[in-house]
Motif scaffolding. Sequence first.
Motif, PDB file in Angstrom:
ATOM      1  N   GLU A  49     -68.026   8.689 -63.493  1.00  0.00           N
ATOM      2  CA  GLU A  49     -69.173   8.977 -64.343  1.00  0.00           C
ATOM      3  C   GLU A  49     -70.470   8.485 -63.722  1.00  0.00           C
ATOM      4  O   GLU A  49     -70.481   7.517 -62.976  1.00  0.00           O
ATOM      5  N   THR A  50     -71.566   9.151 -64.073  1.00  0.00           N
ATOM      6  CA  THR A  50     -72.853   8.640 -63.618  1.00  0.00           C
ATOM      7  C   THR A  50     -73.208   7.453 -64.508  1.00  0.00           C
ATOM      8  O   THR A  50     -72.889   7.422 -65.680  1.00  0.00           O
ATOM      9  N   ARG A  51     -73.839   6.491 -63.933  1.00  0.00           N
ATOM     10  CA  ARG A  51     -74.324   5.349 -64.707  1.00  0.00           C
ATOM     11  C   ARG A  51     -75.505   4.677 -64.006  1.00  0.00           C
ATOM     12  O   ARG A  51     -75.822   4.993 -62.868  1.00  0.00           O
ATOM     13  N   TRP A  52     -76.118   3.739 -64.707  1.00  0.00           N
ATOM     14  CA  TRP A  52     -77.251   3.034 -64.124  1.00  0.00           C
ATOM     15  C   TRP A  52     -76.762   2.066 -63.070  1.00  0.00           C
ATOM     16  O   TRP A  52     -75.732   1.421 -63.249  1.00  0.00           O
ATOM     17  N   PRO A  53     -77.502   1.945 -61.974  1.00  0.00           N
ATOM     18  CA  PRO A  53     -77.113   0.943 -60.971  1.00  0.00           C
ATOM     19  C   PRO A  53     -77.259  -0.460 -61.547  1.00  0.00           C
ATOM     20  O   PRO A  53     -78.049  -0.689 -62.461  1.00  0.00           O
TER      21      PRO A  53
END
Lengths: 321, 202
Positions: free
Chosen positions: B189-193
Amino acid sequence: MCSSKKDKEQSLLLQGRPGKKSCRNSRRTFLKGALAAGGAALLTGCGAMPGSSEEFALGWSEYFKKNYRLMTEEEKQETATRLERLADLKRKENVQISTKEAVGNVLYGYAFNISRCEGYMDCVDACIKENNLDRKEATQYVRIFEMEHGQMNVESGNGKYFHEVPVEDKFYMGAQCFHCEDPPCVKACPTKATWKEEDGIVVVDYDWCIGCRYCLAACPYWGRRFNWNEPEVPSEELTKKQHYLGNRRRNKGEMEKCTFCIQRSREGKLTACTEACPTGSRVFGNLLDPNSEIRYVLKKKKVFRLKEELGTDPKFWYFMD
Amino acid sequence: MNRYHVLPTILLVTMLVTAKPSAASESKLGAAIAGATEPVSGQLVDAVIPLPENTVLAREKHPSGSFWVKTRKDQIERFRCSRCHSGKANQPQVNDGLKLAHGGINLSHGQQKLPCTTCHHKEQRDFLALEGGDKIDFDHAYQLCGQCHFRQKEDWIGGAHGKRDNYWDGDRVIWSCTECHNPHSPRFETRWPKTYSKTLNK
Protein backbone atom coordinates in the motif's frame (compact mmCIF):
# COMPACT_ATOMS: atom_id res chain seq x y z
CA MET A 1 68.30 0.21 12.01
CA CYS A 2 65.55 -0.95 9.83
CA SER A 3 62.38 0.98 10.20
CA SER A 4 59.48 -0.71 8.58
CA LYS A 5 56.37 1.08 7.46
CA LYS A 6 54.61 -0.33 10.45
CA ASP A 7 57.16 1.17 12.84
CA LYS A 8 56.68 4.54 11.28
CA GLU A 9 53.01 4.21 11.55
CA GLN A 10 53.29 3.30 15.19
CA SER A 11 55.60 6.17 16.02
CA LEU A 12 53.21 8.57 14.37
CA LEU A 13 50.41 7.17 16.44
CA LEU A 14 52.44 7.26 19.63
CA GLN A 15 53.28 10.92 19.27
CA GLY A 16 50.03 11.47 20.96
CA ARG A 17 46.93 12.90 19.61
CA PRO A 18 46.89 16.43 18.43
CA GLY A 19 44.67 18.96 20.16
CA LYS A 20 41.09 18.02 20.74
CA LYS A 21 38.53 20.61 19.88
CA SER A 22 36.16 19.65 22.63
CA CYS A 23 38.70 21.32 24.83
CA ARG A 24 39.33 24.70 23.24
CA ASN A 25 43.08 24.69 23.86
CA SER A 26 45.39 22.66 21.75
CA ARG A 27 47.04 19.82 23.51
CA ARG A 28 50.32 21.67 23.76
CA THR A 29 48.97 24.77 25.43
CA PHE A 30 46.86 22.55 27.57
CA LEU A 31 49.93 20.75 28.82
CA LYS A 32 51.86 23.96 29.34
CA GLY A 33 49.04 25.31 31.43
CA ALA A 34 48.98 22.16 33.43
CA LEU A 35 52.68 22.39 34.18
CA ALA A 36 52.56 26.03 35.11
CA ALA A 37 49.54 26.05 37.32
CA GLY A 38 49.31 22.47 38.43
CA GLY A 39 46.11 20.57 38.77
CA ALA A 40 43.95 23.63 39.13
CA ALA A 41 44.58 24.62 35.56
CA LEU A 42 43.52 21.20 34.46
CA LEU A 43 40.27 21.48 36.26
CA THR A 44 39.34 24.81 34.81
CA GLY A 45 41.27 24.58 31.57
CA CYS A 46 38.93 22.25 29.82
CA GLY A 47 35.41 23.53 30.06
CA ALA A 48 33.12 22.13 32.68
CA MET A 49 34.35 21.10 36.08
CA PRO A 50 34.27 17.35 36.48
CA GLY A 51 31.73 16.42 39.10
CA SER A 52 33.97 14.25 41.27
CA SER A 53 37.55 13.23 41.71
CA GLU A 54 36.71 9.84 40.25
CA GLU A 55 35.35 11.49 37.16
CA PHE A 56 38.46 13.61 37.00
CA ALA A 57 40.75 10.59 37.23
CA LEU A 58 38.82 8.73 34.58
CA GLY A 59 38.81 11.74 32.33
CA TRP A 60 42.57 12.05 32.79
CA SER A 61 43.20 8.43 31.79
CA GLU A 62 40.87 8.79 28.86
CA TYR A 63 42.68 11.86 27.64
CA PHE A 64 46.02 10.14 27.50
CA LYS A 65 44.97 6.83 26.07
CA LYS A 66 46.41 5.42 22.86
CA ASN A 67 44.91 5.05 19.46
CA TYR A 68 42.47 2.17 19.66
CA ARG A 69 44.36 0.11 17.12
CA LEU A 70 47.50 0.12 19.27
CA MET A 71 45.76 -0.90 22.44
CA THR A 72 46.14 -4.37 23.81
CA GLU A 73 43.03 -6.43 24.40
CA GLU A 74 43.28 -5.42 28.03
CA GLU A 75 43.67 -1.71 27.37
CA LYS A 76 40.63 -1.79 25.12
CA GLN A 77 38.64 -3.37 27.89
CA GLU A 78 39.90 -0.74 30.34
CA THR A 79 38.92 2.22 28.22
CA ALA A 80 35.50 0.68 27.57
CA THR A 81 35.02 0.25 31.30
CA ARG A 82 36.12 3.82 31.95
CA LEU A 83 33.72 5.15 29.34
CA GLU A 84 30.87 3.13 30.80
CA ARG A 85 31.63 4.52 34.25
CA LEU A 86 31.89 8.06 32.90
CA ALA A 87 28.54 7.74 31.17
CA ASP A 88 27.07 6.75 34.50
CA LEU A 89 28.76 9.55 36.44
CA LYS A 90 28.07 12.28 33.90
CA ARG A 91 24.58 11.41 32.75
CA LYS A 92 23.37 8.46 34.76
CA GLU A 93 23.41 6.39 31.58
CA ASN A 94 23.86 2.68 32.00
CA VAL A 95 25.61 1.81 28.74
CA GLN A 96 27.53 -1.31 27.71
CA ILE A 97 30.47 -0.59 25.41
CA SER A 98 31.72 -3.59 23.47
CA THR A 99 35.19 -3.94 22.03
CA LYS A 100 34.35 -7.09 20.13
CA GLU A 101 36.84 -7.79 17.36
CA ALA A 102 36.26 -8.91 13.79
CA VAL A 103 36.12 -12.68 13.31
CA GLY A 104 37.86 -14.54 10.52
CA ASN A 105 36.17 -15.53 7.29
CA VAL A 106 33.79 -12.58 7.37
CA LEU A 107 33.70 -9.67 4.95
CA TYR A 108 30.54 -7.62 5.13
CA GLY A 109 28.73 -6.58 2.00
CA TYR A 110 25.49 -4.80 1.22
CA ALA A 111 23.04 -4.77 -1.64
CA PHE A 112 20.10 -2.46 -2.30
CA ASN A 113 17.18 -3.38 -4.53
CA ILE A 114 16.11 -0.29 -6.46
CA SER A 115 13.12 -2.00 -8.02
CA ARG A 116 11.71 -3.01 -4.63
CA CYS A 117 12.22 -0.01 -2.34
CA GLU A 118 8.98 1.91 -1.81
CA GLY A 119 10.50 5.01 -0.22
CA TYR A 120 8.95 4.56 3.24
CA MET A 121 12.20 5.57 4.99
CA ASP A 122 11.75 3.30 7.98
CA CYS A 123 15.47 2.62 7.53
CA VAL A 124 16.44 6.26 7.94
CA ASP A 125 14.54 6.45 11.19
CA ALA A 126 15.84 3.16 12.57
CA CYS A 127 19.42 4.20 11.88
CA ILE A 128 19.05 7.48 13.76
CA LYS A 129 17.79 5.64 16.83
CA GLU A 130 20.20 2.72 16.74
CA ASN A 131 23.29 4.82 16.17
CA ASN A 132 22.48 7.63 18.59
CA LEU A 133 22.63 10.27 15.90
CA ASP A 134 22.46 13.93 16.80
CA ARG A 135 18.81 14.87 17.04
CA LYS A 136 19.43 18.59 16.96
CA GLU A 137 21.22 18.70 13.62
CA ALA A 138 19.21 15.69 12.43
CA THR A 139 22.32 13.79 11.42
CA GLN A 140 21.64 10.84 9.10
CA TYR A 141 23.85 8.02 7.92
CA VAL A 142 21.23 6.43 5.70
CA ARG A 143 19.19 8.33 3.15
CA ILE A 144 16.53 7.59 0.58
CA PHE A 145 16.00 9.63 -2.55
CA GLU A 146 13.09 9.71 -4.93
CA MET A 147 14.40 9.38 -8.44
CA GLU A 148 13.10 10.11 -11.90
CA HIS A 149 13.34 7.35 -14.42
CA GLY A 150 16.57 7.29 -16.28
CA GLN A 151 18.22 9.29 -13.52
CA MET A 152 21.11 7.59 -11.80
CA ASN A 153 22.64 10.48 -9.97
CA VAL A 154 21.71 10.42 -6.27
CA GLU A 155 23.07 13.93 -5.93
CA SER A 156 20.04 15.24 -7.76
CA GLY A 157 17.56 12.89 -6.09
CA ASN A 158 14.86 14.34 -3.88
CA GLY A 159 14.92 13.27 -0.23
CA LYS A 160 12.31 15.70 1.05
CA TYR A 161 9.17 14.42 -0.57
CA PHE A 162 5.98 15.16 1.25
CA HIS A 163 3.43 12.80 -0.22
CA GLU A 164 2.41 9.17 -0.02
CA VAL A 165 4.84 6.67 -1.49
CA PRO A 166 5.54 4.95 -3.77
CA VAL A 167 4.66 7.26 -6.65
CA GLU A 168 4.09 5.69 -10.05
CA ASP A 169 7.00 6.20 -12.42
CA LYS A 170 9.43 7.08 -9.67
CA PHE A 171 11.93 4.84 -8.01
CA TYR A 172 13.79 5.03 -4.72
CA MET A 173 17.46 4.80 -4.07
CA GLY A 174 19.34 4.64 -0.79
CA ALA A 175 22.78 6.06 -0.06
CA GLN A 176 25.14 5.64 2.86
CA CYS A 177 28.82 4.82 3.48
CA PHE A 178 29.78 2.14 0.97
CA HIS A 179 32.66 0.73 3.02
CA CYS A 180 35.14 0.73 0.14
CA GLU A 181 37.80 -1.94 0.10
CA ASP A 182 40.20 0.78 -0.96
CA PRO A 183 38.80 3.73 0.99
CA PRO A 184 40.13 7.17 -0.01
CA CYS A 185 38.93 8.62 3.30
CA VAL A 186 41.36 6.42 5.22
CA LYS A 187 44.29 7.57 3.13
CA ALA A 188 43.35 11.19 3.73
CA CYS A 189 43.43 11.02 7.53
CA PRO A 190 46.55 12.69 8.98
CA THR A 191 46.21 11.07 12.43
CA LYS A 192 45.22 7.52 11.46
CA ALA A 193 41.98 7.98 13.30
CA THR A 194 40.07 6.09 10.64
CA TRP A 195 40.80 2.72 9.10
CA LYS A 196 39.30 -0.42 7.62
CA GLU A 197 38.77 -3.36 9.96
CA GLU A 198 39.49 -6.97 9.02
CA ASP A 199 35.82 -7.59 8.31
CA GLY A 200 35.78 -4.65 5.91
CA ILE A 201 34.05 -2.07 8.10
CA VAL A 202 35.49 1.42 7.86
CA VAL A 203 35.56 2.89 11.36
CA VAL A 204 36.60 6.04 13.21
CA ASP A 205 38.36 6.28 16.56
CA TYR A 206 36.38 9.32 17.69
CA ASP A 207 38.85 10.08 20.46
CA TRP A 208 41.69 10.28 18.00
CA CYS A 209 39.93 12.39 15.39
CA ILE A 210 41.11 15.99 15.23
CA GLY A 211 38.22 17.17 13.12
CA CYS A 212 40.24 18.27 10.09
CA ARG A 213 37.58 16.82 7.77
CA TYR A 214 40.09 15.71 5.12
CA CYS A 215 38.28 12.37 5.04
CA LEU A 216 34.99 14.06 4.33
CA ALA A 217 36.52 15.86 1.40
CA ALA A 218 38.16 12.69 0.13
CA CYS A 219 34.98 10.57 0.16
CA PRO A 220 33.38 10.48 -3.29
CA TYR A 221 30.15 9.02 -1.85
CA TRP A 222 29.14 11.55 0.81
CA GLY A 223 29.59 8.89 3.47
CA ARG A 224 30.87 10.97 6.37
CA ARG A 225 29.26 13.29 8.89
CA PHE A 226 30.92 15.98 10.94
CA ASN A 227 29.80 17.24 14.35
CA TRP A 228 29.97 20.99 14.07
CA ASN A 229 28.24 21.23 17.40
CA GLU A 230 27.86 19.10 20.48
CA PRO A 231 25.56 16.29 19.37
CA GLU A 232 22.36 15.93 21.36
CA VAL A 233 20.62 12.65 22.15
CA PRO A 234 18.23 12.54 25.10
CA SER A 235 19.30 9.92 27.65
CA GLU A 236 15.96 8.17 27.51
CA GLU A 237 16.30 7.66 23.76
CA LEU A 238 19.89 6.45 23.90
CA THR A 239 20.67 2.97 22.56
CA LYS A 240 22.56 1.46 25.47
CA LYS A 241 24.19 -1.45 23.71
CA GLN A 242 27.19 0.19 22.13
CA HIS A 243 30.52 -0.49 20.51
CA TYR A 244 33.70 1.54 20.96
CA LEU A 245 33.93 1.96 17.19
CA GLY A 246 30.19 2.32 16.76
CA ASN A 247 27.27 4.08 18.36
CA ARG A 248 28.80 5.35 21.61
CA ARG A 249 28.41 9.06 22.24
CA ARG A 250 30.44 11.36 20.01
CA ASN A 251 31.56 14.91 20.74
CA LYS A 252 31.69 18.21 18.97
CA GLY A 253 34.47 18.33 16.40
CA GLU A 254 34.50 14.62 15.70
CA MET A 255 33.83 12.80 12.47
CA GLU A 256 31.39 9.93 12.35
CA LYS A 257 29.82 7.60 9.80
CA CYS A 258 27.86 4.45 9.16
CA THR A 259 29.68 1.45 10.67
CA PHE A 260 27.38 -1.25 9.26
CA CYS A 261 26.04 -1.10 12.85
CA ILE A 262 29.23 -2.67 14.18
CA GLN A 263 27.60 -3.10 17.59
CA ARG A 264 24.99 -5.29 15.90
CA SER A 265 26.80 -6.94 13.00
CA ARG A 266 29.56 -8.31 15.22
CA GLU A 267 26.87 -9.97 17.30
CA GLY A 268 25.55 -11.69 14.18
CA LYS A 269 22.71 -9.22 13.73
CA LEU A 270 21.59 -7.43 10.61
CA THR A 271 22.18 -3.68 10.49
CA ALA A 272 19.32 -1.59 11.87
CA CYS A 273 18.38 -0.31 8.40
CA THR A 274 18.19 -3.85 7.01
CA GLU A 275 16.07 -5.04 9.87
CA ALA A 276 13.73 -2.05 9.68
CA CYS A 277 13.10 -2.35 5.94
CA PRO A 278 9.54 -3.62 5.44
CA THR A 279 10.07 -4.42 1.77
CA GLY A 280 13.23 -6.51 1.91
CA SER A 281 15.10 -4.12 -0.36
CA ARG A 282 18.18 -4.29 1.84
CA VAL A 283 20.45 -7.31 1.83
CA PHE A 284 23.33 -7.54 4.28
CA GLY A 285 25.69 -10.43 4.83
CA ASN A 286 28.97 -12.21 4.45
CA LEU A 287 30.69 -11.85 1.08
CA LEU A 288 32.96 -14.78 1.85
CA ASP A 289 30.08 -17.23 2.23
CA PRO A 290 29.03 -18.47 -1.22
CA ASN A 291 25.62 -19.39 0.23
CA SER A 292 24.84 -15.99 1.71
CA GLU A 293 22.00 -13.83 0.41
CA ILE A 294 24.42 -11.15 -0.73
CA ARG A 295 26.33 -13.67 -2.81
CA TYR A 296 23.09 -14.85 -4.38
CA VAL A 297 22.35 -11.27 -5.40
CA LEU A 298 25.81 -10.75 -6.87
CA LYS A 299 25.52 -13.97 -8.82
CA LYS A 300 21.94 -13.80 -10.04
CA LYS A 301 21.04 -10.13 -10.39
CA LYS A 302 22.03 -7.21 -12.52
CA VAL A 303 24.20 -5.29 -10.10
CA PHE A 304 26.12 -2.05 -10.33
CA ARG A 305 28.06 0.22 -8.06
CA LEU A 306 28.42 3.99 -8.09
CA LYS A 307 31.52 5.59 -9.58
CA GLU A 308 33.18 2.27 -10.18
CA GLU A 309 35.78 3.95 -12.34
CA LEU A 310 37.37 5.49 -9.23
CA GLY A 311 38.61 2.06 -8.23
CA THR A 312 37.57 2.43 -4.59
CA ASP A 313 35.84 -0.95 -4.69
CA PRO A 314 32.74 -0.17 -2.62
CA LYS A 315 31.10 -3.11 -0.86
CA PHE A 316 27.66 -1.73 -1.65
CA TRP A 317 25.82 -2.82 -4.77
CA TYR A 318 22.56 -1.70 -6.30
CA PHE A 319 20.46 -4.28 -8.01
CA MET A 320 17.12 -4.79 -9.71
CA ASP A 321 14.88 -7.71 -10.51
CA MET B 1 2.01 -0.77 -17.80
CA ASN B 2 2.87 -0.07 -14.21
CA ARG B 3 6.12 0.98 -12.59
CA TYR B 4 7.23 -2.55 -11.92
CA HIS B 5 7.29 -3.39 -15.56
CA VAL B 6 8.77 -0.17 -16.86
CA LEU B 7 11.48 0.18 -14.27
CA PRO B 8 13.87 -2.63 -15.07
CA THR B 9 14.08 -1.88 -18.77
CA ILE B 10 14.70 1.81 -18.35
CA LEU B 11 17.21 1.26 -15.59
CA LEU B 12 19.08 -1.32 -17.52
CA VAL B 13 19.40 1.00 -20.46
CA THR B 14 20.69 3.86 -18.33
CA MET B 15 22.98 1.55 -16.49
CA LEU B 16 24.61 0.37 -19.64
CA VAL B 17 25.12 3.94 -20.70
CA THR B 18 26.38 5.35 -17.40
CA ALA B 19 28.22 2.50 -15.76
CA LYS B 20 30.82 0.10 -16.95
CA PRO B 21 29.79 -3.50 -16.75
CA SER B 22 30.63 -4.76 -13.29
CA ALA B 23 34.38 -4.89 -12.97
CA ALA B 24 34.04 -7.09 -9.93
CA SER B 25 36.38 -9.85 -11.00
CA GLU B 26 39.13 -7.43 -12.03
CA SER B 27 39.47 -5.89 -8.60
CA LYS B 28 41.03 -7.20 -5.41
CA LEU B 29 37.61 -7.35 -3.85
CA GLY B 30 36.25 -9.21 -6.84
CA ALA B 31 39.06 -11.71 -6.55
CA ALA B 32 38.46 -12.18 -2.83
CA ILE B 33 34.80 -12.85 -3.46
CA ALA B 34 35.43 -15.12 -6.41
CA GLY B 35 38.01 -17.00 -4.36
CA ALA B 36 35.61 -17.68 -1.52
CA THR B 37 33.97 -20.81 -2.88
CA GLU B 38 34.00 -23.00 0.22
CA PRO B 39 30.63 -22.89 1.96
CA VAL B 40 30.91 -21.44 5.44
CA SER B 41 29.26 -23.80 7.83
CA GLY B 42 27.81 -23.02 11.20
CA GLN B 43 27.81 -19.79 13.12
CA LEU B 44 30.77 -17.46 12.76
CA VAL B 45 30.38 -14.85 15.47
CA ASP B 46 30.69 -15.68 19.10
CA ALA B 47 27.22 -14.69 20.29
CA VAL B 48 24.01 -16.29 21.40
CA ILE B 49 21.69 -16.34 18.43
CA PRO B 50 18.33 -17.66 19.51
CA LEU B 51 16.00 -19.23 17.01
CA PRO B 52 13.02 -16.89 17.32
CA GLU B 53 9.79 -18.32 18.59
CA ASN B 54 7.12 -19.11 16.06
CA THR B 55 9.23 -20.49 13.27
CA VAL B 56 8.94 -23.70 11.31
CA LEU B 57 11.41 -25.60 9.23
CA ALA B 58 10.84 -24.64 5.60
CA ARG B 59 9.82 -27.36 3.17
CA GLU B 60 12.38 -26.13 0.70
CA LYS B 61 16.07 -26.64 0.22
CA HIS B 62 18.77 -24.02 0.27
CA PRO B 63 22.38 -24.75 -0.73
CA SER B 64 23.41 -24.20 2.91
CA GLY B 65 20.85 -26.77 4.09
CA SER B 66 17.70 -26.24 6.11
CA PHE B 67 16.20 -22.88 6.87
CA TRP B 68 13.23 -21.62 8.86
CA VAL B 69 10.24 -19.41 8.11
CA LYS B 70 8.18 -17.38 10.51
CA THR B 71 4.83 -18.99 11.17
CA ARG B 72 1.51 -17.51 10.07
CA LYS B 73 -1.24 -19.54 11.72
CA ASP B 74 -0.67 -17.77 15.02
CA GLN B 75 -1.14 -14.45 13.19
CA ILE B 76 -4.43 -15.29 11.53
CA GLU B 77 -7.21 -14.12 13.76
CA ARG B 78 -9.90 -16.43 12.40
CA PHE B 79 -7.80 -19.56 12.57
CA ARG B 80 -9.06 -22.29 13.14
CA CYS B 81 -11.43 -21.93 10.27
CA SER B 82 -13.04 -25.27 11.10
CA ARG B 83 -14.76 -23.62 14.04
CA CYS B 84 -17.31 -22.53 11.48
CA HIS B 85 -16.32 -24.46 8.38
CA SER B 86 -16.97 -28.02 9.42
CA GLY B 87 -19.40 -30.83 8.84
CA LYS B 88 -20.51 -32.33 5.60
CA ALA B 89 -21.74 -29.28 3.86
CA ASN B 90 -18.63 -27.46 5.04
CA GLN B 91 -20.45 -24.21 4.53
CA PRO B 92 -22.08 -22.27 7.28
CA GLN B 93 -25.59 -21.66 5.92
CA VAL B 94 -26.30 -18.02 6.51
CA ASN B 95 -27.73 -15.39 4.26
CA ASP B 96 -25.04 -12.96 3.21
CA GLY B 97 -22.71 -15.10 5.27
CA LEU B 98 -19.64 -14.37 3.18
CA LYS B 99 -20.09 -10.66 3.59
CA LEU B 100 -20.83 -10.97 7.28
CA ALA B 101 -17.95 -13.28 8.04
CA HIS B 102 -15.29 -12.14 5.60
CA GLY B 103 -16.56 -8.77 4.47
CA GLY B 104 -13.12 -7.27 5.02
CA ILE B 105 -11.68 -9.33 2.20
CA ASN B 106 -11.42 -7.37 -0.98
CA LEU B 107 -9.93 -9.56 -3.65
CA SER B 108 -7.58 -7.63 -5.85
CA HIS B 109 -4.95 -10.07 -6.94
CA GLY B 110 -3.91 -9.66 -10.54
CA GLN B 111 -6.34 -8.67 -13.28
CA GLN B 112 -8.88 -11.45 -12.98
CA LYS B 113 -10.65 -12.25 -9.76
CA LEU B 114 -9.19 -15.49 -8.52
CA PRO B 115 -11.91 -17.64 -6.94
CA CYS B 116 -11.34 -18.30 -3.22
CA THR B 117 -10.76 -21.95 -3.91
CA THR B 118 -7.80 -21.26 -6.19
CA CYS B 119 -5.95 -21.03 -2.93
CA HIS B 120 -8.20 -22.34 -0.16
CA HIS B 121 -8.90 -26.04 0.19
CA LYS B 122 -12.38 -26.91 -0.98
CA GLU B 123 -13.34 -29.13 1.92
CA GLN B 124 -10.84 -28.53 4.65
CA ARG B 125 -10.77 -24.81 5.29
CA ASP B 126 -7.94 -25.11 7.77
CA PHE B 127 -5.68 -25.61 4.78
CA LEU B 128 -4.69 -24.01 1.54
CA ALA B 129 -4.53 -26.14 -1.59
CA LEU B 130 -2.34 -26.52 -4.63
CA GLU B 131 -3.84 -26.72 -8.07
CA GLY B 132 -3.83 -30.50 -7.96
CA GLY B 133 -5.68 -30.40 -4.64
CA ASP B 134 -2.76 -31.13 -2.31
CA LYS B 135 -3.24 -29.66 1.15
CA ILE B 136 -0.90 -26.84 2.16
CA ASP B 137 -0.44 -25.65 5.71
CA PHE B 138 -0.92 -21.89 6.21
CA ASP B 139 2.61 -21.75 7.61
CA HIS B 140 3.88 -22.91 4.23
CA ALA B 141 1.86 -20.60 2.02
CA TYR B 142 5.01 -19.95 -0.05
CA GLN B 143 4.39 -23.34 -1.64
CA LEU B 144 1.08 -22.04 -2.88
CA CYS B 145 2.39 -18.68 -4.07
CA GLY B 146 5.37 -20.34 -5.74
CA GLN B 147 3.01 -22.23 -8.01
CA CYS B 148 2.32 -19.09 -9.98
CA HIS B 149 5.25 -16.92 -8.92
CA PHE B 150 8.16 -19.30 -9.32
CA ARG B 151 10.69 -16.59 -10.15
CA GLN B 152 9.92 -14.72 -6.94
CA LYS B 153 9.99 -17.93 -4.98
CA GLU B 154 13.40 -18.85 -6.32
CA ASP B 155 14.72 -15.41 -5.37
CA TRP B 156 13.06 -15.73 -1.99
CA ILE B 157 14.87 -18.97 -1.30
CA GLY B 158 18.14 -17.51 -2.55
CA GLY B 159 17.74 -14.24 -0.67
CA ALA B 160 17.08 -11.53 -3.28
CA HIS B 161 13.32 -11.29 -2.56
CA GLY B 162 11.84 -11.15 0.91
CA LYS B 163 13.71 -10.77 4.09
CA ARG B 164 15.88 -12.46 6.63
CA ASP B 165 14.78 -12.10 10.22
CA ASN B 166 17.07 -10.17 12.51
CA TYR B 167 20.36 -12.09 12.15
CA TRP B 168 22.71 -12.54 9.19
CA ASP B 169 24.63 -15.26 11.04
CA GLY B 170 23.43 -18.49 12.62
CA ASP B 171 20.35 -20.40 11.54
CA ARG B 172 18.65 -18.82 8.57
CA VAL B 173 15.16 -17.55 9.40
CA ILE B 174 13.19 -15.70 6.72
CA TRP B 175 9.76 -14.14 6.40
CA SER B 176 7.01 -16.00 4.63
CA CYS B 177 5.36 -14.35 1.60
CA THR B 178 2.23 -13.46 3.54
CA GLU B 179 4.23 -11.70 6.23
CA CYS B 180 4.61 -8.94 3.64
CA HIS B 181 1.88 -9.55 1.07
CA ASN B 182 -1.77 -9.75 1.92
CA PRO B 183 -2.69 -12.67 -0.35
CA HIS B 184 -6.03 -11.10 -1.20
CA SER B 185 -4.52 -7.81 -2.34
CA PRO B 186 -0.80 -8.44 -2.49
CA ARG B 187 0.38 -5.10 -3.71
CA PHE B 188 2.08 -2.94 -1.08
CA GLU B 189 0.00 0.00 0.00
CA THR B 190 1.01 3.60 -0.46
CA ARG B 191 1.67 5.42 2.77
CA TRP B 192 3.43 8.44 4.20
CA PRO B 193 7.18 8.13 4.62
CA LYS B 194 8.39 7.85 8.19
CA THR B 195 10.70 10.84 7.87
CA TYR B 196 12.66 12.75 5.22
CA SER B 197 16.24 12.60 3.97
CA LYS B 198 18.66 15.49 3.94
CA THR B 199 20.61 16.38 0.83
CA LEU B 200 23.71 14.31 0.32
CA ASN B 201 26.30 16.93 1.17
CA LYS B 202 24.66 17.72 4.53
